[in-house]
Design a protein around this motif. Structure first.
Motif, PDB file in Angstrom:
ATOM      1  N   SER A  53     -41.181   4.375 -65.245  1.00 16.66           N
ATOM      2  CA  SER A  53     -40.324   3.317 -64.691  1.00 16.66           C
ATOM      3  C   SER A  53     -39.752   2.441 -65.789  1.00 16.66           C
ATOM      4  O   SER A  53     -38.573   2.076 -65.752  1.00 16.66           O
ATOM      5  CB  SER A  53     -41.119   2.444 -63.711  1.00 16.66           C
ATOM      6  OG  SER A  53     -41.450   3.176 -62.566  1.00 16.66           O
ATOM      7  N   THR A  54     -40.577   2.105 -66.771  1.00 22.21           N
ATOM      8  CA  THR A  54     -40.121   1.249 -67.867  1.00 22.21           C
ATOM      9  C   THR A  54     -38.999   1.913 -68.654  1.00 22.21           C
ATOM     10  O   THR A  54     -37.977   1.290 -68.956  1.00 22.21           O
ATOM     11  CB  THR A  54     -41.293   0.896 -68.804  1.00 22.21           C
ATOM     12  OG1 THR A  54     -42.320   0.258 -68.038  1.00 22.21           O
ATOM     13  CG2 THR A  54     -40.853  -0.014 -69.922  1.00 22.21           C
ATOM     14  N   LEU A  55     -39.175   3.205 -68.966  1.00 24.97           N
ATOM     15  CA  LEU A  55     -38.128   3.929 -69.705  1.00 24.97           C
ATOM     16  C   LEU A  55     -36.840   4.020 -68.885  1.00 24.97           C
ATOM     17  O   LEU A  55     -35.744   3.805 -69.405  1.00 24.97           O
ATOM     18  CB  LEU A  55     -38.618   5.327 -70.083  1.00 24.97           C
ATOM     19  CG  LEU A  55     -39.680   5.390 -71.178  1.00 24.97           C
ATOM     20  CD1 LEU A  55     -40.201   6.818 -71.336  1.00 24.97           C
ATOM     21  CD2 LEU A  55     -39.126   4.887 -72.506  1.00 24.97           C
ATOM     22  N   ALA A  56     -36.977   4.332 -67.588  1.00 22.83           N
ATOM     23  CA  ALA A  56     -35.786   4.464 -66.731  1.00 22.83           C
ATOM     24  C   ALA A  56     -35.055   3.135 -66.601  1.00 22.83           C
ATOM     25  O   ALA A  56     -33.824   3.081 -66.699  1.00 22.83           O
ATOM     26  CB  ALA A  56     -36.198   4.982 -65.353  1.00 22.83           C
ATOM     27  N   LEU A  57     -35.802   2.060 -66.389  1.00 22.86           N
ATOM     28  CA  LEU A  57     -35.158   0.752 -66.226  1.00 22.86           C
ATOM     29  C   LEU A  57     -34.562   0.263 -67.546  1.00 22.86           C
ATOM     30  O   LEU A  57     -33.527  -0.407 -67.547  1.00 22.86           O
ATOM     31  CB  LEU A  57     -36.160  -0.265 -65.674  1.00 22.86           C
ATOM     32  CG  LEU A  57     -36.629   0.010 -64.238  1.00 22.86           C
ATOM     33  CD1 LEU A  57     -37.717  -0.973 -63.834  1.00 22.86           C
ATOM     34  CD2 LEU A  57     -35.481  -0.042 -63.256  1.00 22.86           C
ATOM     35  N   THR A  58     -35.200   0.603 -68.673  1.00 27.51           N
ATOM     36  CA  THR A  58     -34.643   0.233 -69.981  1.00 27.51           C
ATOM     37  C   THR A  58     -33.324   0.964 -70.217  1.00 27.51           C
ATOM     38  O   THR A  58     -32.346   0.368 -70.684  1.00 27.51           O
ATOM     39  CB  THR A  58     -35.641   0.545 -71.108  1.00 27.51           C
ATOM     40  OG1 THR A  58     -36.859  -0.168 -70.862  1.00 27.51           O
ATOM     41  CG2 THR A  58     -35.094   0.150 -72.466  1.00 27.51           C
ATOM     42  N   LEU A  59     -33.294   2.258 -69.888  1.00 24.52           N
ATOM     43  CA  LEU A  59     -32.046   3.011 -70.031  1.00 24.52           C
ATOM     44  C   LEU A  59     -30.966   2.432 -69.122  1.00 24.52           C
ATOM     45  O   LEU A  59     -29.811   2.276 -69.530  1.00 24.52           O
ATOM     46  CB  LEU A  59     -32.282   4.490 -69.706  1.00 24.52           C
ATOM     47  CG  LEU A  59     -31.077   5.411 -69.849  1.00 24.52           C
ATOM     48  CD1 LEU A  59     -30.534   5.392 -71.271  1.00 24.52           C
ATOM     49  CD2 LEU A  59     -31.420   6.832 -69.437  1.00 24.52           C
ATOM     50  N   ALA A  60     -31.345   2.073 -67.894  1.00 28.77           N
ATOM     51  CA  ALA A  60     -30.382   1.453 -66.969  1.00 28.77           C
ATOM     52  C   ALA A  60     -29.868   0.125 -67.523  1.00 28.77           C
ATOM     53  O   ALA A  60     -28.686  -0.196 -67.411  1.00 28.77           O
ATOM     54  CB  ALA A  60     -31.031   1.239 -65.601  1.00 28.77           C
ATOM     55  N   LEU A  61     -30.767  -0.645 -68.138  1.00 24.55           N
ATOM     56  CA  LEU A  61     -30.356  -1.922 -68.749  1.00 24.55           C
ATOM     57  C   LEU A  61     -29.311  -1.682 -69.828  1.00 24.55           C
ATOM     58  O   LEU A  61     -28.283  -2.362 -69.880  1.00 24.55           O
ATOM     59  CB  LEU A  61     -31.564  -2.647 -69.338  1.00 24.55           C
ATOM     60  CG  LEU A  61     -31.234  -3.860 -70.213  1.00 24.55           C
ATOM     61  CD1 LEU A  61     -30.652  -4.988 -69.378  1.00 24.55           C
ATOM     62  CD2 LEU A  61     -32.469  -4.340 -70.955  1.00 24.55           C
ATOM     63  N   PHE A  62     -29.540  -0.693 -70.692  1.00 26.31           N
ATOM     64  CA  PHE A  62     -28.602  -0.444 -71.778  1.00 26.31           C
ATOM     65  C   PHE A  62     -27.272   0.109 -71.260  1.00 26.31           C
ATOM     66  O   PHE A  62     -26.221  -0.211 -71.810  1.00 26.31           O
ATOM     67  CB  PHE A  62     -29.219   0.478 -72.832  1.00 26.31           C
ATOM     68  CG  PHE A  62     -30.155  -0.237 -73.753  1.00 26.31           C
ATOM     69  CD1 PHE A  62     -29.672  -1.146 -74.686  1.00 26.31           C
ATOM     70  CD2 PHE A  62     -31.516  -0.044 -73.666  1.00 26.31           C
ATOM     71  CE1 PHE A  62     -30.533  -1.831 -75.529  1.00 26.31           C
ATOM     72  CE2 PHE A  62     -32.391  -0.723 -74.506  1.00 26.31           C
ATOM     73  CZ  PHE A  62     -31.898  -1.621 -75.437  1.00 26.31           C
ATOM     74  N   ILE A  63     -27.303   0.903 -70.206  1.00 28.56           N
ATOM     75  CA  ILE A  63     -26.044   1.393 -69.634  1.00 28.56           C
ATOM     76  C   ILE A  63     -25.259   0.231 -69.025  1.00 28.56           C
ATOM     77  O   ILE A  63     -24.049   0.103 -69.231  1.00 28.56           O
ATOM     78  CB  ILE A  63     -26.301   2.506 -68.603  1.00 28.56           C
ATOM     79  CG1 ILE A  63     -26.743   3.785 -69.328  1.00 28.56           C
ATOM     80  CG2 ILE A  63     -25.058   2.771 -67.754  1.00 28.56           C
ATOM     81  CD1 ILE A  63     -27.126   4.923 -68.429  1.00 28.56           C
ATOM     82  N   ASN A  64     -25.951  -0.648 -68.290  1.00 27.34           N
ATOM     83  CA  ASN A  64     -25.276  -1.807 -67.696  1.00 27.34           C
ATOM     84  C   ASN A  64     -24.769  -2.763 -68.774  1.00 27.34           C
ATOM     85  O   ASN A  64     -23.673  -3.323 -68.658  1.00 27.34           O
ATOM     86  CB  ASN A  64     -26.206  -2.536 -66.724  1.00 27.34           C
ATOM     87  CG  ASN A  64     -26.425  -1.733 -65.460  1.00 27.34           C
ATOM     88  OD1 ASN A  64     -25.514  -1.113 -64.946  1.00 27.34           O
ATOM     89  ND2 ASN A  64     -27.647  -1.725 -64.955  1.00 27.34           N
TER      90      ASN A  64
END
Length: 200
Positions: A152-163
């Protein structure tokens, strides 16, 4: 019962309003497809998700990771072409008191957090844990939870960087060139390629 659960889960993930509308708008911008047909195609891609789930969750994960990597690569190329000031970009990731005191900055920050930590995203990851094969012991459960938190942390971090990339790209291309009138995604889509100087 398991198939019903997976269908309900897949239906909930794909038919979240943001995904249906977002996919329909993307297909309209890219291929000039009417919004209604874009929504129909979004419904059909739910069947693709179900087919991938029949092949195992690893196939579905690989498919989603591949799509995310395409998005990530596109943003890397576009941001490299826009060449934003690196120190200003890195400084933007450091929390400041202005985020709380300036209503405009707070509005943007809440938007980024809301776009990153979406309820269905957390639901997706909690569902993935249940599909994992792990020993049904206390140690096995602890290990599964550790991997779930990491995932979850990796997925949400990637989502943060895309946003964040969306904002960085908009600032570097539009704001830096005095285009303060860009207010919707269609206008941004029309202006982005000419202002970056590429047609692709």
């Amino acid at each position: 019962m398991c198939h019903l659960y997976h269908f309900t889960y897949s239906f909930n993930v794909r038919f979240n309003g943001a995904e249906v509308i977002g996919t329909a708008i993307a297909l309209k911008l890219l291929f000039d497809l009417p919004l209604l047909w874009g929504a129909v195609i979004t419904a059909l891609d739910t069947l693709l998700v179900l087919l991938l789930m029949n092949r195992g969750f690893r196939a579905l994960e690989a498919f989603v990771i591949a799509l995310l990597m395409v998005i990530f690569a596109c943003f890397v190329v576009q941001i490299a072409m826009a060449a934003p000031p690196v120190m200003a970009v890195l400084g933007g990731f450091i929390p400041r008191a202005q985020v709380v005191t300036d209503p405009h900055a707070l509005y943007i920050a809440i938007g980024i957090i809301g776009a990153t930590v979406m309820p269905h995203n957390l639901y997706l990851h909690s569902s993935i844990v249940q599909t994992r094969a792990y020993p049904r012991t206390d140690e096995g459960r602890r290990s599964a939870l550790r991997w779930a938190v990491t995932d979850s942390t990796l997925a949400l971090t990637l989502a943060l960087f895309i946003n964040a990339s969306i904002l960085i790209l908009a600032a570097a291309v539009f704001h830096a060139n005095g285009r303060f009138d860009v207010e919707d995604i269609e206008q941004a889509h029309q202006l982005l390629a000419p202002m970056l100087g590429v047609g692709l």
